[in-house]
Design an enzyme around this catalytic site. Structure first.
Site, short mmCIF file in Angstrom:
data_model
loop_
_atom_site.label_atom_id
_atom_site.label_comp_id
_atom_site.label_asym_id
_atom_site.label_seq_id
_atom_site.Cartn_x
_atom_site.Cartn_y
_atom_site.Cartn_z
CD1 TRP A 1 -49.74 109.14 32.31
CD2 TRP A 1 -50.86 111.03 31.89
NE1 TRP A 1 -50.86 108.81 31.59
CE2 TRP A 1 -51.56 109.95 31.33
CE3 TRP A 1 -51.39 112.32 31.75
CZ2 TRP A 1 -52.76 110.13 30.63
CZ3 TRP A 1 -52.58 112.50 31.07
CH2 TRP A 1 -53.26 111.41 30.51
CE LYS A 2 -42.32 108.44 37.05
NZ LYS A 2 -41.00 107.85 37.18
CG HIS B 1 -43.13 108.37 42.71
ND1 HIS B 1 -41.86 108.69 42.32
CD2 HIS B 1 -43.59 107.44 41.84
CE1 HIS B 1 -41.56 107.97 41.24
NE2 HIS B 1 -42.59 107.21 40.93
N GLY C 1 -37.05 104.39 35.61
CA GLY C 1 -36.52 105.14 34.47
C GLY C 1 -35.15 104.68 34.00
CB SER D 1 -37.57 99.62 33.84
OG SER D 1 -36.74 100.75 34.08
N GLY E 1 -44.34 104.19 34.53
CA GLY E 1 -43.98 105.59 34.28
C GLY E 1 -43.86 105.83 32.78
N GLY E 2 -42.62 105.84 32.29
CA GLY E 2 -42.34 106.18 30.89
C GLY E 2 -43.24 105.49 29.87
P1 13P Z 1 -40.63 104.00 34.81
O1 13P Z 1 -41.72 103.03 34.38
O2 13P Z 1 -40.39 105.09 33.84
O3 13P Z 1 -39.39 103.26 35.22
O4 13P Z 1 -41.18 104.73 36.12
C1 13P Z 1 -41.72 103.99 37.16
C2 13P Z 1 -42.37 104.91 38.10
O5 13P Z 1 -41.72 105.69 38.78
C3 13P Z 1 -43.84 104.87 38.20
O6 13P Z 1 -44.30 105.56 39.31
#
Ligand code: 13P
Length: 261
Positions: free
Chosen positions: A12-13, A103, A179, A219, A240-241
């Site tokens: 989730w960052k 990360h 991202g 992504s 991530g996103g």
């Molecule tokens: P995204 O899926 O948003 O590209 O991010 C990948 C990520 O950094 C997961 O740790």
């Protein structure tokens, strides 16, 4: 042949406060339940910010949801005068199974180098956590050295500090794919994941290489997850996103339903 159960991990960052975290976990769980997806087929792990972990833990445990969870970082130290840091033991006490280490956003924002990543990995294992060790090349690295040299070097450095029987997860995340909406191709992911597995065989053992899950991240969405998971050496994804949208993340978790033979 060891059965490497696919691991779909949502990083989730720095998103969601603890109230939104609870709402997310509930909606995500309902979505999977409605879809009648057997959650045993795929291991799901959520990586909320530190401040949400207790709320995520109680939601998962009280509703018996069966998702794993973990933190996005930890201190390399056990305890003591390290203002702002969180120890592996604290995370283990909260029921964390995993912790993300190295990360690319930590490497960039906090200047974490391979030695720090290595020390954090050792600390995680000492606390009974499974480290999700992130490696990956920037677009400059890709141009200069090709895709696998940098991630392979990063992983080798960490593995030299570990015992051969340590349980780890490795995540290959090309920095240029994070991202950006520009995922690696499944073949690119496969090639680097295979190279990473070969390093595990060399530095740990062939058995460890067979048993260790190597994830792809960058992504990942519901529309491309199946193409990655069809590859022999890709055992899951670090998302991530797309992990912030309960319906989209539930679709990603259900990738076995849309794997094209
Ligand atoms: P995204 O899926 O948003 O590209 O991010 C990948 C990520 O950094 C997961 O740790």
């Amino acid at each position: 042949m060891v059965d490497r159960r696919p691991l779909i991990a949502g990083n989730w960052k720095m998103n969601f406060d603890h109230l939104r975290a609870i709402a997310f976990v509930q909606k995500f769980a309902w979505t999977l339940k409605d879809a009648k997806f057997p959650t045993t087929e795929v291991e799901v792990a959520l990586f909320p910010p530190f401040t949400d972990i207790r709320s995520v833990q109680t939601t998962i445990e009280s509703d018996g949801l069966g998702f794993a969870f973990g933190a996005q970082d930890l201190s390399p130290f056990e305890s003591g005068a390290h203002t702002g840091d969180i120890s592996g033991e604290m995370l283990a006490k909260l029921g964390c199974r995993y912790v993300i280490i190295g990360h690319s956003e930590r490497r960039q924002d906090h200047h974490e180098d391979d030695a720090i990543v290595s020390a954090k990995t050792v600390a995680a294992i000492a606390s009974g956590l499974i480290p999700v060790i992130c490696v990956g090349e920037t677009s400059d690295d890709l141009e200069k050295f090709g895709a696998s040299a940098v991630p392979v070097g990063q992983l080798r450095e960490v593995l030299t500090a570990l015992k051969p029987d340590a349980e780890i997860v490795v995540a290959y995340e090309p920095v240029w794919a994070i991202g950006s909406g520009q995922a690696a191709t499944p073949k690119q992911a496969q090639d680097v994941c295979a190279a990473l597995r070969a390093v595990i065989a060399e530095e740990m053992s062939p058995e460890a290489a067979e048993a260790t899950r190597v994830l792809y991240g960058g992504s990942v969405k519901s529309s491309n997850i199946a193409s990655f998971l069809r590859e022999k050496d890709v055992d899951g994804a670090l998302v991530g996103g797309a992990s912030l949208d309960a319906e989209e993340f539930a679709k990603i978790v259900q990738f076995p339903r849309h794997v094209i033979a």
